[in-house]
Design an enzyme around this catalytic site. Structure first.
Site, PDB file in Angstrom:
ATOM      1  N   HIS A  74       3.001   2.914  -8.928  1.00 35.66           N
ATOM      2  CA  HIS A  74       2.898   1.464  -9.158  1.00 35.66           C
ATOM      3  C   HIS A  74       4.166   0.950  -9.845  1.00 35.66           C
ATOM      4  O   HIS A  74       4.675  -0.113  -9.522  1.00 35.66           O
ATOM      5  CB  HIS A  74       1.673   1.142 -10.015  1.00 35.66           C
ATOM      6  N   LEU A 123      11.044 -21.094  -3.738  1.00 37.06           N
ATOM      7  CA  LEU A 123       9.987 -20.190  -3.260  1.00 37.06           C
ATOM      8  C   LEU A 123       8.727 -20.268  -4.123  1.00 37.06           C
ATOM      9  O   LEU A 123       8.808 -20.233  -5.356  1.00 37.06           O
ATOM     10  CB  LEU A 123      10.522 -18.743  -3.300  1.00 37.06           C
ATOM     11  N   ASP A 142       0.842  -1.201   0.000  1.00 39.37           N
ATOM     12  CA  ASP A 142       0.000   0.000   0.000  1.00 39.37           C
ATOM     13  C   ASP A 142       0.875   1.248   0.000  1.00 39.37           C
ATOM     14  O   ASP A 142       1.997   1.223   0.501  1.00 39.37           O
ATOM     15  CB  ASP A 142      -0.911  -0.032   1.245  1.00 39.37           C
TER      16      ASP A 142
END
Ligand code: FPP
Length: 264
Positions: free
Chosen positions: A54, A148, A37
């Site tokens: 972004h 991962l 955020d």
């Protein structure tokens, strides 16, 4: 962890090395989930369009994915686009979709080189076709990776996920393939987008907001929540390391009794 191991994982930054040295590698969180955020505020403070926030946020994604892989975490899931985000201005939505495509195109090789298995948590079918194609390519071309498990939560909301699970189980019950008496937590978990992942034990949120914003509502039942004022585009390796250090200081009780005081 030895100094040589710290160096191998972290590189040469002294502050990061010092933080990494505090991590107990036998008690790492298995699954870290992140609510990214503050991209808009980061851009606004620089008099830039929101999309630039972004774009800068993609660099932070790169940094945490690389760090999580080097640390040997099992899973990392980041909230990149919620079902509510469709309400944003069309140019912001299409800009975000463009960044997603670009991300896979540019990062696929790095994901493969680091043995990272890419996945999507959310309604992939609801995304534009060209974005779907790119994401599906990323999923297919990393499906054999064993390190991962990195997932982007896209077109995702916890409530819609759970609503969909209820609907599918109801349909199966009506068809007679599920006995309602046998519905238990394990059955529900098998129907979630995250069925193949351990549940998140650490939830990170940036930009200081104290909300879970409809993210992995079922899955975060016992997650430790770590909130930082840092805006997502400024989030880097050292912040993830600090979150893990702080996570390891907490005593997790799962509703039971604390070993230190005997109190619930
Ligand atoms: C929240 O910031 C962030 C988002 C809704 C999108 C997150 C997307 C990225 C980091 C880029 C896409 C990721 C990849 C991997 C391609 P906000 O816009 O709500 O910030 P604000 O609260 O300050 O306005």
């Amino acid at each position: 962890m030895t100094r040589a191991q710290v160096l191998e994982v972290i590189g040469s930054d002294r502050d990061e090395q010092a933080t990494a040295a505090l991590i107990d590698f036998d008690r790492l969180p298995r699954h870290v989930a992140i609510i990214m955020d503050g991209n808009g505020r980061w851009a606004k403070s620089r008099f830039l369009p929101r999309l630039e926030g972004h774009r800068a946020g993609v660099e932070s994604v790169r940094s945490v994915v690389e760090t999580a892989a080097r640390l040997g975490l099992e899973a990392l899931t980041v909230y990149a686009f919620s079902t509510e985000n469709w309400k944003r201005p069309t140019d912001e939505v299409s800009g975000l979709m463009g960044l997603l495509k670009l991300y896979i195109r540019r990062e696929l090789r790095t994901l493969q080189d680091n043995n990272i298995r890419f996945g999507v948590v959310g309604g992939l079918d609801g995304l534009p076709k060209d974005v779907q194609d790119e994401l599906r390519r990323g999923i297919a071309e990393t499906s054999q990776m064993t390190g991962l498990k990195f997932s982007l939560a896209l077109n995702y909301s916890g409530r819609s996920e759970l609503t969909d699970v209820v609907r599918r189980i109801a349909v199966a019950a009506k068809a007679g393939t599920i006995d309602p008496e046998t519905i238990d937590e394990a059955l529900i978990e098998r129907h979630l987008f995250t069925a193949h992942l351990p549940e998140p034990d650490l939830l990170i949120r940036t930009s200081g907001e104290m909300r879970v914003s409809n993210f992995l509502l079922w899955q975060i039942a016992y997650a430790e929540i770590w909130v930082t004022d840092v805006l997502w585009p400024d989030f880097r390796r050292r912040h993830l390391l600090q979150a893990i250090v702080d996570f390891q200081k907490r005593e997790r009780r799962y509703g039971g009794i604390t070993s230190a005081t005997g109190k619930a």
